[in-house]
Write a protein that holds these residues in place. Structure first.
Motif, PDB file in Angstrom:
ATOM      1  N   UNK A  71       0.830  -1.216   0.000  1.00 20.50           N
ATOM      2  CA  UNK A  71       0.000   0.000   0.000  1.00 20.50           C
ATOM      3  C   UNK A  71       0.860   1.259   0.000  1.00 20.50           C
ATOM      4  N   UNK A  72       1.941   1.209  -0.780  1.00 21.81           N
ATOM      5  CA  UNK A  72       2.780   2.380  -1.014  1.00 21.81           C
ATOM      6  C   UNK A  72       2.317   3.045  -2.303  1.00 21.81           C
ATOM      7  N   UNK A  73       2.079   4.351  -2.249  1.00 18.55           N
ATOM      8  CA  UNK A  73       1.659   5.097  -3.427  1.00 18.55           C
ATOM      9  C   UNK A  73       2.896   5.559  -4.195  1.00 18.55           C
ATOM     10  N   UNK A  74       3.109   5.053  -5.417  1.00 16.32           N
ATOM     11  CA  UNK A  74       4.276   5.508  -6.171  1.00 16.32           C
ATOM     12  C   UNK A  74       3.991   6.797  -6.937  1.00 16.32           C
ATOM     13  N   UNK A  75       4.980   7.692  -6.946  1.00 19.35           N
ATOM     14  CA  UNK A  75       5.015   8.761  -7.947  1.00 19.35           C
ATOM     15  C   UNK A  75       5.990   8.231  -8.991  1.00 19.35           C
ATOM     16  N   UNK A  76       5.461   7.741 -10.090  1.00 20.28           N
ATOM     17  CA  UNK A  76       6.248   6.951 -11.030  1.00 20.28           C
ATOM     18  C   UNK A  76       7.060   7.855 -11.951  1.00 20.28           C
ATOM     19  N   UNK A  77       8.371   7.688 -11.857  1.00 23.68           N
ATOM     20  CA  UNK A  77       9.346   8.495 -12.584  1.00 23.68           C
ATOM     21  C   UNK A  77       9.740   7.714 -13.840  1.00 23.68           C
ATOM     22  N   UNK A  78       9.441   8.266 -15.030  1.00 22.27           N
ATOM     23  CA  UNK A  78       9.602   7.489 -16.253  1.00 22.27           C
ATOM     24  C   UNK A  78      10.917   7.735 -16.987  1.00 22.27           C
ATOM     25  N   UNK A  79      11.546   8.881 -16.798  1.00 22.36           N
ATOM     26  CA  UNK A  79      12.835   9.166 -17.458  1.00 22.36           C
ATOM     27  C   UNK A  79      13.667   9.988 -16.485  1.00 22.36           C
ATOM     28  N   UNK A  80      14.801   9.413 -16.068  1.00 25.70           N
ATOM     29  CA  UNK A  80      15.635  10.068 -15.053  1.00 25.70           C
ATOM     30  C   UNK A  80      17.067  10.186 -15.572  1.00 25.70           C
ATOM     31  N   UNK A  81      17.288  11.164 -16.428  1.00 22.16           N
ATOM     32  CA  UNK A  81      18.603  11.575 -16.925  1.00 22.16           C
ATOM     33  C   UNK A  81      19.164  10.728 -18.069  1.00 22.16           C
ATOM     34  N   UNK A  82      18.508   9.620 -18.439  1.00 20.08           N
ATOM     35  CA  UNK A  82      19.062   8.802 -19.517  1.00 20.08           C
ATOM     36  C   UNK A  82      17.980   8.113 -20.333  1.00 20.08           C
ATOM     37  N   UNK A  83      18.363   7.682 -21.550  1.00 17.81           N
ATOM     38  CA  UNK A  83      17.445   6.964 -22.442  1.00 17.81           C
ATOM     39  C   UNK A  83      18.093   5.655 -22.865  1.00 17.81           C
ATOM     40  N   UNK A  84      17.302   4.712 -23.380  1.00 12.06           N
ATOM     41  CA  UNK A  84      17.883   3.460 -23.891  1.00 12.06           C
ATOM     42  C   UNK A  84      18.900   3.725 -25.004  1.00 12.06           C
ATOM     43  N   UNK A  85      19.850   2.800 -25.155  1.00 13.88           N
ATOM     44  CA  UNK A  85      20.904   2.980 -26.155  1.00 13.88           C
ATOM     45  C   UNK A  85      20.335   3.192 -27.552  1.00 13.88           C
ATOM     46  N   UNK A  86      19.242   2.499 -27.864  1.00 13.48           N
ATOM     47  CA  UNK A  86      18.715   2.578 -29.237  1.00 13.48           C
ATOM     48  C   UNK A  86      18.121   3.956 -29.548  1.00 13.48           C
ATOM     49  N   UNK A  87      17.812   4.740 -28.516  1.00  8.28           N
ATOM     50  CA  UNK A  87      17.307   6.099 -28.753  1.00  8.28           C
ATOM     51  C   UNK A  87      18.433   7.122 -28.855  1.00  8.28           C
ATOM     52  N   UNK A  88      19.632   6.730 -28.481  1.00  7.36           N
ATOM     53  CA  UNK A  88      20.779   7.623 -28.622  1.00  7.36           C
ATOM     54  C   UNK A  88      20.893   8.612 -27.483  1.00  7.36           C
ATOM     55  N   UNK A  89      20.359   9.827 -27.691  1.00  5.64           N
ATOM     56  CA  UNK A  89      20.448  10.866 -26.678  1.00  5.64           C
ATOM     57  C   UNK A  89      19.351  11.909 -26.924  1.00  5.64           C
TER      58      UNK A  89
END
Length: 444
Positions: free
Chosen positions: A120-138
């Protein structure tokens, strides 16, 4: 003539009148650990999840790995629960989860999210934190907004019970460190690179929020951004520092459709933003309930001396004064979304100082909805901004890397026991229609 008090005493006794415990003088005053009710002030912590690349993309700094969370995630969530906290800023590992267009690996995310729901923990869901997958580059990739929006929609579909999101953490810091300071990801040191990263990140956040809102029209977006200021101690301020103190607002200006000053607009046009792109940002705000989260560390404030030397000012204006400036600009509900200090023995004092800032802000009538000590466990190499892989432990967590409590954990527990059941705004129970009686008898 007898006093009316004589009649009251004859009928009801001398004080402690029956019924007065429901929100009157004998009502509850906000003490006690958080209950998790929707009108509760959101006391939170976070799990450090930064994942930028350095060395021109050859090295990934994955803080979930370097701080041991992948192996000890159950233990970490249990620590959140043990403190009495109900809210957790949590970042799914974007670089490991989004494998390509329409392709995902949910194995780790599913385990953690199920346990969070069980506790019963309420998350504040963080979707991008300073980096992206390698296939997206930058962040120079113009396809980022489309692919990231797809990912955000997939997360919202998979975890329909999640309501709180931070689509992209600290957009301004992400763009600056990646494209202006040359430390992370694309490692550029150009104004054009900075503007390109900025517009791609803000556009990605907007498009992601739209996809989340398709599945959760009642989504609450906590846009965590760094609260900063540069103090220039020169009789004649330099144009660059004057501009830099305006650029700190840029991500929120674009996100909330707030027209920047003319010199900032000229800067954008001079460095690659088109009039068509600018008009797109100014068309209106993204959907959902918008909360302006401000992250504040004493090192966010810097002083430039007359000889050009830079020193960290540590709390000259403080969170209160800097955030008040942001609030007056955007008029959004506020949350203190990150803070810590690197010296463990100073942690308790810093915690109480931040709480004084919050009480002062609420006393001014500004709706401050929550507070976050970031992070749950110690971090690694943040004294050098993750620029090199040294492995130095920064003792800024509520717990160390062995999951033993730091002194600040005891202080946070004490704070929760004293204030844990205050409402989001004073008398906030009025704004939630339930069958429960009114309880609070003081304004905090």
């Amino acid at each position: 003539m007898k006093s009316f008090l004589t009649n009251i005493k004859a009928h009801f006794g001398d004080g402690n009148y029956e019924g007065d415990e429901f929100g009157g003088a004998r009502g509850h005053d906000g003490r006690g650990l958080p209950t998790g009710l929707p009108n509760n002030f959101m006391f939170a912590t976070g799990i450090e999840c930064s994942n930028p690349t350095i060395d021109n993309g050859r090295t990934r700094r994955d803080m979930l790995a370097e701080c041991g969370h992948y192996d000890r995630w159950q233990e970490d969530l249990a620590l959140v629960k043990s403190l009495g906290l109900k809210v957790l800023r949590y970042g799914l590992p974007y670089h490991k989860t989004h494998l390509g267009p329409g392709r995902y690996d949910w194995e780790f995310a599913d385990l953690v999210m199920a346990e969070m729901q069980r506790l019963e923990i309420t998350p504040i869901l963080d979707l991008l934190h300073f980096g992206v997958p390698d296939w997206l580059g930058n962040f120079q990739n113009p396809e980022l907004p489309v692919h990231f929006a797809e990912y955000a929609g997939a997360v919202a579909r998979r975890y329909p019970w999640v309501r709180y999101y931070t689509p992209i953490n600290e957009i301004y810091v992400t763009a600056r460190m990646s494209a202006k300071d040359g430390v992370w990801n694309e490692q550029l040191k150009t104004d054009k690179g900075f503007v390109t990263a900025m517009k791609h990140l803000v556009a990605a956040s907007i498009m992601a929020t739209q996809q989340i809102a398709k599945h959760r029209p009642d989504c609450i977006i906590v846009q965590s951004e760094s609260a900063e200021y540069i103090h220039e101690l020169r009789a004649t301020p330099s144009p660059q520092i004057t501009l830099d103190n305006k650029l700190r607002f840029l991500s929120l200006d674009l996100l909330y459709a707030h027209h920047p000053d003319g010199d900032v607009i000229n800067y954008l046009y001079d460095n690659g933003m088109t009039r068509r792109e600018y008009d797109w940002f100014m068309a209106g705000e993204p959907p959902g309930y918008q909360i302006m989260g401000n992250d504040y560390y004493g090192r966010n404030e810097k002083i430039i001396l007359p000889n050009g030397e830079i020193c960290t000012s540590m709390d000259v204006l403080g969170w209160y004064n800097i955030t008040l400036e942001y609030y007056r600009r955007y008029r959004k509900p506020v949350m203190h979304t990150e803070t810590n200090v690197f010296e463990a023995h100073n942690g308790p004092t810093w915690l109480w100082k931040q709480w004084v800032n919050i009480l002062r802000m609420r006393d001014e009538g500004v709706p401050v909805l929550g507070f976050t000590w970031y992070s749950l466990i110690d971090q690694v190499d943040w004294d050098i901004g993750l620029s090199r892989k040294v492995g130095k432990v920064n003792p800024c967590g509520l717990f160390d890397l062995d999951r033993q409590p730091r002194p600040v954990a005891d202080s946070y527990r004490q704070l929760l026991e004293e204030y844990g059941q205050i409402t989001i705004v004073p008398h906030g129970e009025l704004f939630e229609v339930t069958d429960a009686p009114a309880t609070l008898k003081v304004e905090v």
